[in-house]
Structures are given as C-alpha cells and as structure tokens.
Scaffold this active site. Sequence first.
Site, short mmCIF file in Angstrom:
data_model
loop_
_atom_site.label_atom_id
_atom_site.label_comp_id
_atom_site.label_asym_id
_atom_site.label_seq_id
_atom_site.Cartn_x
_atom_site.Cartn_y
_atom_site.Cartn_z
N ASP A 3 0.71 -1.13 0.04
CA ASP A 3 0.11 0.05 0.00
C ASP A 3 0.80 1.06 0.09
O ASP A 3 0.65 2.26 0.61
CB ASP A 3 -0.96 -0.13 1.14
N LYS A 51 2.63 3.39 -6.01
CA LYS A 51 1.99 2.49 -6.57
C LYS A 51 3.19 1.66 -7.80
O LYS A 51 3.14 0.76 -8.10
CB LYS A 51 0.80 2.78 -7.27
N ASP A 58 -3.28 -3.05 -2.55
CA ASP A 58 -4.32 -1.91 -2.44
C ASP A 58 -4.23 -1.33 -3.71
O ASP A 58 -2.77 -1.20 -4.58
CB ASP A 58 -4.22 -1.18 -1.25
N ASN A 59 -5.21 -0.50 -4.18
CA ASN A 59 -5.23 0.31 -5.33
C ASN A 59 -4.91 -0.04 -6.79
O ASN A 59 -4.50 0.62 -7.53
CB ASN A 59 -4.45 1.46 -4.85
N GLU A 92 -11.57 3.90 -1.18
CA GLU A 92 -11.95 4.31 0.20
C GLU A 92 -12.92 5.71 0.45
O GLU A 92 -12.54 6.54 -0.17
CB GLU A 92 -10.70 4.35 1.05
O1 LIG Z 1 -0.63 7.14 -3.20
C1 LIG Z 1 -1.32 6.39 -2.28
N1 LIG Z 1 -0.39 5.65 -1.59
C2 LIG Z 1 1.00 5.67 -1.35
C3 LIG Z 1 1.03 5.60 0.03
C4 LIG Z 1 2.28 6.32 0.62
C5 LIG Z 1 2.64 5.86 2.14
O2 LIG Z 1 3.96 4.82 2.01
C6 LIG Z 1 5.04 5.55 2.23
N2 LIG Z 1 6.13 4.88 1.37
C7 LIG Z 1 5.90 5.22 0.11
N3 LIG Z 1 7.12 4.68 -0.50
C8 LIG Z 1 7.61 3.96 0.38
C9 LIG Z 1 8.83 3.13 0.68
N4 LIG Z 1 9.64 2.59 -0.49
C10 LIG Z 1 9.47 3.13 -1.87
C11 LIG Z 1 10.09 4.41 -1.97
O3 LIG Z 1 11.34 4.14 -1.70
N5 LIG Z 1 9.16 2.51 1.72
C12 LIG Z 1 8.42 3.02 2.88
N6 LIG Z 1 7.48 3.62 2.91
C13 LIG Z 1 7.08 4.24 1.66
C14 LIG Z 1 4.86 6.98 2.34
O4 LIG Z 1 5.70 7.82 3.14
C15 LIG Z 1 3.18 6.99 2.60
O5 LIG Z 1 3.10 6.87 4.00
C16 LIG Z 1 -3.00 6.04 -2.41
C17 LIG Z 1 -3.43 7.22 -2.88
C18 LIG Z 1 -4.88 6.89 -2.97
C19 LIG Z 1 -5.56 8.00 -3.97
C20 LIG Z 1 -6.50 7.62 -4.79
C21 LIG Z 1 -7.25 8.51 -5.52
C22 LIG Z 1 -6.95 9.70 -5.46
F1 LIG Z 1 -7.57 10.85 -6.15
C23 LIG Z 1 -5.96 10.32 -4.63
C24 LIG Z 1 -5.07 9.30 -3.93
C25 LIG Z 1 -5.45 5.90 -2.44
C26 LIG Z 1 -4.77 5.00 -1.69
O6 LIG Z 1 -5.21 3.85 -1.11
C27 LIG Z 1 -3.46 5.14 -1.67
O7 LIG Z 1 -2.79 4.17 -0.85
MG LIG Z 2 -4.21 2.34 -0.67
#
Ligand SMILES: O=C(NC/C=C/[C@H]1O[C@@H](n2cnc3c(NCCO)ncnc32)[C@H](O)[C@@H]1O)c1cc(-c2ccc(F)cc2)cc(O)c1O
Ligand SMILES: [Mg+2]
Length: 214
Positions: A141, A144, A169-170, A199
């Site tokens: 999650d 993406k 997810d997603n 969600e």
């Molecule tokens: O973008 C979404 N999720 C991202 C989550 C990121 C979280 O995870 C953390 N994260 C990211 N990469 C890494 C990583 N590793 C990779 C980098 O090194 N290692 C560790 N942590 C990481 C971030 O710091 C955040 O805490 C999303 C959008 C919509 C959405 C739908 C429709 C819309 F219109 C708008 C938004 C709905 C959803 O359910 C979604 O999950």
């Molecule tokens: Mg999500």
Amino acid sequence: TQSTRPQRLLHAVQKNATKGDPRSVVKAIDNFCRQKEWAMNVGDEKGCILDSVVSEVNPVTVLELGTYCGYSTVRIASLLPPRAKIITLEFNPDYAKIARQVIAWAGLEDKIQVVEGPSGEWIPKMKEQFGVKTFDLVFLDHWKDRYLPDTKLLEDCGLLRKGTILLADNVICPGTPDYLEYVRNSPRYKSQYFKSHLEYTKAEDGLEKSVFLG
Ligand SMILES: O=C(NC/C=C/[C@H]1O[C@@H](n2cnc3c(NCCO)ncnc32)[C@H](O)[C@@H]1O)c1cc(-c2ccc(F)cc2)cc(O)c1O
Ligand SMILES: [Mg+2]
C-alpha cells in the site's frame, strides 16, 4: 503552526476511540475520513476484504509496505494470533511518528514493529535484522510504482515461500498496471481480483490477492 492531516487524524483517534480497543480506533479513523477529511487509508469497505484474507491466512509473520497513519496496520494486527507479528515499513518520519501513536492508542505495540526507512533498503535486511525467514502475508500500500520492484526484491531475497499471499491495495485507483500485469501473467503466481471502491468514495478500486507458487 498549522497542524497536518495525520495529526488531525491522530487527535480524532485520541478523542473518539477507546484506548486499548483496536476496532474502535479503526472506526474513529473511518468516521474522521467520512465526516471530516478524506485520507488514503484502505478504509472500511476494502478493509472488510483485508480482514477476510487475514483471517483466512492466519499469518504468523506479516509485512506491510507503507504504514502512513497505521490504519491497516492496526486493522491487520487486531486479527493476528498471540505470537504473530507485523513489520511495517514507513520512510516518512512524520507519518511514522503518527502511526506509532495510533498503534499505541490501540494497545498493539507488542504485535507491530514500525521500521523507518525505504522498503528498497530494508527488505534485503529482513532476515539478518529481524530474524524473518519468510513472510506469510505481504500487504502492499505504498507508492504504486514500487509494488513491482519490491515484489521482485522480496522474491530475490527469498522472503516469499510456496503459499505466501501478496495483497495489493489500489490496483485500479490510482492503479498499478505493471504490477497487475506481472502477477496475473507470471507462472509463479495465482492471482485474484476483489472488486470494491476507493476508500470513502463511489469510485471503483479493488484489491489483488496473489499466491506465490514457489
Ligand atoms: O498514493 C497512495 N498511497 C501511497 C502511500 C504511501 C505511504 O507509504 C510510504 N511509502 C511510500 N513508498 C515507500 C517506501 N518505498 C518506496 C520508495 O523508496 N518505503 C517505505 N514507505 C514508503 C509513504 O511515506 C506514505 O506513508 C494512495 C493514493 C490513493 C488515492 C486515490 C485517488 C485519489 F484521487 C488520490 C489518492 C488511495 C490510496 O489507497 C493510496 O494508498
Ligand atoms: Mg491504498
């Protein structure tokens, strides 16, 4: 100074949820996101699918990629058997700080290990740092475009075993096309789509459940 949305979400938990009651924490976040401010938690509709997969797998070792505020972390951990553990990776220190407090309010610190840093760095260290052999369940999650590279990294690090479940997810919104193509066409996975909604909205989204065949 202006508070952030995760800070306001945490305050809603501390105000409306019962300390030590994980399901009331989940409810408080869902109410906050429905009534006050949308936030990217897996949410209650997809959350029920997540619950049914967790209950079916009954995992001892879980990996979550992307903790954010800890909503799915608490939701999963609340269903784990006594000695089971979830390791959740979060590279944003502000989000990790909020998640730790949400997890503490739920009283689930003993089952959850929040690891701060990027998945790309920590996945190769899982065995030596945390004594993990293989994961029974992985919940994806985070960003993406990282689902596919991190899945391949998990394979290469020998962290998946015959029967490990990946739940993503997603896969529709925002979408993870390269990941979907991979798990649906690779002979090493048996994949299944669970149609749902983004969600707190009526937009289509869903979870992809993929079994690693070894
Ligand atoms: O973008 C979404 N999720 C991202 C989550 C990121 C979280 O995870 C953390 N994260 C990211 N990469 C890494 C990583 N590793 C990779 C980098 O090194 N290692 C560790 N942590 C990481 C971030 O710091 C955040 O805490 C999303 C959008 C919509 C959405 C739908 C429709 C819309 F219109 C708008 C938004 C709905 C959803 O359910 C979604 O999950
Ligand atoms: Mg999500």
